[in-house]
Design a protein around this motif. Structure first.
Motif, PDB file in Angstrom:
ATOM      1  N   MET A  49      -8.743 -10.518  -2.843  1.00 13.96           N
ATOM      2  CA  MET A  49      -8.188  -9.291  -3.392  1.00 13.96           C
ATOM      3  C   MET A  49      -8.882  -8.993  -4.715  1.00 13.96           C
ATOM      4  N   MET A  50      -9.065  -7.716  -5.007  1.00 10.40           N
ATOM      5  CA  MET A  50      -9.707  -7.329  -6.259  1.00 10.40           C
ATOM      6  C   MET A  50      -8.974  -6.143  -6.868  1.00 10.40           C
TER       7      MET A  50
ATOM      8  N   CYS B 180      -4.715   3.653  -6.884  1.00  7.79           N
ATOM      9  CA  CYS B 180      -4.751   2.459  -6.048  1.00  7.79           C
ATOM     10  C   CYS B 180      -4.548   1.226  -6.926  1.00  7.79           C
ATOM     11  N   THR B 181      -3.571   0.378  -6.605  1.00 10.09           N
ATOM     12  CA  THR B 181      -3.293  -0.793  -7.438  1.00 10.09           C
ATOM     13  C   THR B 181      -4.309  -1.906  -7.223  1.00 10.09           C
ATOM     14  N   ARG B 182      -4.735  -2.096  -5.983  1.00 12.27           N
ATOM     15  CA  ARG B 182      -5.643  -3.190  -5.676  1.00 12.27           C
ATOM     16  C   ARG B 182      -6.403  -2.874  -4.389  1.00 12.27           C
TER      17      ARG B 182
ATOM     18  N   PRO C  77      -7.991  -0.388   0.626  1.00 11.63           N
ATOM     19  CA  PRO C  77      -7.332   0.002  -0.633  1.00 11.63           C
ATOM     20  C   PRO C  77      -5.823   0.146  -0.421  1.00 11.63           C
ATOM     21  N   ARG C  78      -5.044  -0.369  -1.364  1.00  6.39           N
ATOM     22  CA  ARG C  78      -3.586  -0.246  -1.294  1.00  6.39           C
ATOM     23  C   ARG C  78      -3.156   0.865  -2.259  1.00  6.39           C
ATOM     24  N   TYR C  79      -3.033   2.077  -1.718  1.00  6.39           N
ATOM     25  CA  TYR C  79      -2.716   3.243  -2.536  1.00  6.39           C
ATOM     26  C   TYR C  79      -1.227   3.275  -2.886  1.00  6.39           C
ATOM     27  N   THR C  80      -0.960   3.570  -4.166  1.00  3.63           N
ATOM     28  CA  THR C  80       0.412   3.822  -4.598  1.00  3.63           C
ATOM     29  C   THR C  80       0.679   5.313  -4.758  1.00  3.63           C
ATOM     30  N   ASP C  81      -0.375   6.096  -4.846  1.00 10.82           N
ATOM     31  CA  ASP C  81      -0.251   7.553  -4.900  1.00 10.82           C
ATOM     32  C   ASP C  81      -0.156   8.068  -3.462  1.00 10.82           C
TER      33      ASP C  81
END
Length: 637
Positions: free
Chosen positions: A234-235, A242-244, A260-264
């Motif tokens: 993970m980076m 995107c948090t990570r 990508p793990r988007y929070t938006d």
């Protein structure tokens, strides 16, 4: 990068926003279908009279050009992608369209003043906890962006959902009016019908979101060879949306794939995939877009979902979009076996500790709430609410309304033993989303045999009994001879006597199929259904069964029915094997008062053997799915 393709994508940007969005979504659909099914001819052909072509691609400057640039050729009545055409161009177009449709602006501007509300005496552990609450409390303001809501509204099939809602409302009224006087109907109809429809519309929105809009992703497919990937590392991300970024490696060719793990929620309206964080983020946005008072629920033991205020019920309703579950708050504790501690709700108005809605084990939860004192948490939450509701743009009328609503909720959250506390754990069921290994690692499923002990009283409805199960809707229904629905039960497991081998409902979003299968690594799985003739004046005359199944690679599905008789010899029983479940009828069970129907899955090859035997396999597009049909005739003794 192909210069012609770049030019065609630039041409798309010159269209009006709606035309451009329609064309881009159509092109993304074509690319995704072919990349997911590269050897399937039907996905490589697009008919010229297809509405996607006539109403979305032809009106858009650059639309058809994009198809030609990635290798499509025109035949007599369709556009076709030759088998030898390189898929790299499709991936290039997909990447270009995703980049063009995603904004680069930061989702929200953080209000740093909120951080000063963290108590000065807080430990590092407490600061981390309070910071997480602040982050969620600020992120929900993103749902209030008018331009974002306008984009979200375009993806919702409002008319289709309204039609489905009216159909459901009509069926509900048909059943309710039988038990009301005329005067009651006149008074209640006008005041309740609108609120009823809003709640029912929410149910249709939830079902559409789960099965037709969003996709669960444990690990993305390899972009080079479409094989399975496994997460490697993970980076952190430089993208504020995107948090990570998870890095997954292909198990076959070794290609590294970014996830990508988007929070938006804005990019997710196009990508339409993720895990529970992405699901709850987008679903909460859609609820706010449609005018529902909705809030984002953060479970400190690692899960998120949505709550919506029901005007009709005058309470907050639990909604888990990942599971297509509504108003079943004890699901996590009883079904998933979660050891809850803090469950926090965040909306544009307030923060609320709603833990007590999701547990009936107050003593156990209190032992696990050890981050800070209850008084410290309460004071912190109150300071956040006072800050938000004292802002210059927050109206006095809204503050009064929220305060009144909060008092109603606090009364509800006072723990009083009630009916739902005594529902068996099996009523709630285990988690269904995510791979078996992922769910097992989180401790959210059980590998033991599960006894439900549900019995279908076939004599309750006269001398005929008609049962249907839809694996697409995951619902049983009993009908009369005319097809009128008499009863419904949601959840395949809730209509069974017992099941073993980790049987679960598998949804394949890429192939758009669903079925029941045993869990990975399990050699054999079983499901049993129990039917009883409770009326002492009747017994069974005929038994008719229809079921859909599918097997691959030497897998096996066997069926049998066991009949028990209590008239001549209470110990007498007969077991009949069923060789063909597509249309099985027998008179050999005449006189029986109990039936146990058993389906057993086994066999298959390799690591995927568990999914080579599929009970009730159906396409998710099948609106008239009758995966299981059981008809029983009774006669007088």
């Amino acid at each position: 990068m192909d210069k012609d393709l770049l030019r065609s994508v630039d041409l798309l940007k010159e269209n009006e926003e709606q035309v451009r969005n329609d064309a881009e979504n159509a092109l993304l659909t074509v690319c995704q279908n072919i990349l997911s099914h590269p050897n399937d001819k039907q996905y490589r052909e697009v008919r010229l009279d297809n509405p996607m072509v006539t109403t979305k691609l032809l009106p858009a400057l650059g639309g058809i050009e994009c198809l030609f640039d990635i290798g499509f050729v025109e035949t007599s009545d369709c556009l076709s992608l030759p088998q030898e055409a390189p898929l790299s161009k499709l991936r290039a177009l997909q990447n270009l369209l995703n980049k063009s449709s995603l904004p680069t602006k930061a989702p929200t501007v953080k209000d740093t003043a909120l951080y000063s509300l963290i108590p000065a005496t807080s430990t590092e552990k407490q600061k981390k906890f309070f910071l997480s609450i602040i982050e969620f409390f600020q992120s929900v303001l993103r749902f209030e962006d008018p331009s974002l809501q306008e984009k979200a509204k375009k993806v919702i099939p409002i008319v289709d959902l309204e039609i489905a809602t009216m159909t459901r409302l009509g069926q509900l009224h048909k059943h309710v009016k039988l038990f009301q006087t005329d005067s009651q109907k006149d008074v209640e109809k006008q005041q309740d019908e609108h609120d009823d429809a809003k709640d029912l519309f929410l149910m249709e929105l939830l079902h559409w979101f789960k099965y037709k809009f969003f996709t669960w992703i444990d690990s993305p497919k390899c972009t080079a060879c479409f094989s399975e990937c496994k997460q490697q590392e993970m980076m952190l991300s430089d993208d504020p949306r995107c948090t990570r970024i998870e890095i997954h490696r292909c198990t076959r060719c070794g290609t590294r794939v970014k996830f990508p793990r988007y929070t938006d929620p804005e990019p997710l309206l196009t990508l339409r995939r993720g895990r529970c964080g992405e699901w709850a983020n987008v679903f909460t946005l859609l609820c706010r877009t449609l005018g529902y008072d909705a809030r984002f629920i953060y479970d400190h033991t690692d899960h998120v979902w949505t709550e919506v205020w029901s005007i009709h019920e005058k309470r907050w309703i639990h909604i888990d979009p990942c599971e297509d579950v509504m108003d079943r708050p004890l699901m996590y504790e009883k079904g998933w076996k979660k050891k809850l501690n803090y469950v926090i709700a965040c909306s544009k108005d307030e923060v609320q500790d709603v833990t007590w809605r999701y547990t009936c084990d107050q003593i156990g939860v209190m032992k696990r709430r050890n981050i800070c004192s209850e008084n410290k948490l309460l004071q912190f939450i109150e300071s956040l609410n006072q800050y938000r509701q004292s802002s210059p743009h927050y109206s006095f009328t809204r503050r009064q309304y929220v305060t009144k609503r909060r008092l109603i909720e606090l009364v509800e959250l006072i723990h009083v033993p009630n009916k739902r506390d005594f529902d068996g754990d099996e009523y709630y069921g285990e988690r269904s989303t995510g791979s078996y290994e992922w769910r097992r690692a989180r401790g959210e499923i059980s590998e033991s045999n599960t006894k439900i002990n549900y019995s279908w009283d076939v004599s309750k409805y006269g001398e005929t009994f008609h049962l249907q199960y839809s694996v697409v809707k995951d619902m049983y229904k009993i009908t009369d001879d005319n097809g009128t629905v008499l009863m419904k039960i949601s959840g395949w497991q809730h209509g069974t006597k017992e099941f073993e081998g980790g049987m679960f409902r598998k949804v394949e979003h890429d192939w758009k199929m669903t079925y029941l299968s045993r869990s990975p690594g399990i050699i054999c799985g079983k499901i049993k259904w129990y039917f009883v003739v409770a009326n002492p004046n009747l017994y069974l005359k005929t038994f008719h069964l229809q079921a859909t199944t599918k097997t691959f690679h030497e897998a096996n599905i066997s069926w049998d029915v066991e009949a028990l008789f209590d008239n001549a010899n209470q110990n007498k029983s007969v077991v009949l094997p069923i060789s063909d479940v597509s249309n099985y009828r027998t008179y050999q069970l005449k006189g029986a008062t109990q039936l146990i129907l058993t389906a057993t899955v086994s066999g298959g090859q390799g690591d995927s053997a568990w999914q080579h035997a599929q009970i009730f396999r159906q396409s998710l597009e099948n609106e008239d799915d009758r995966s299981l049909v059981i008809d029983i005739e009774l006669e007088n003794r």
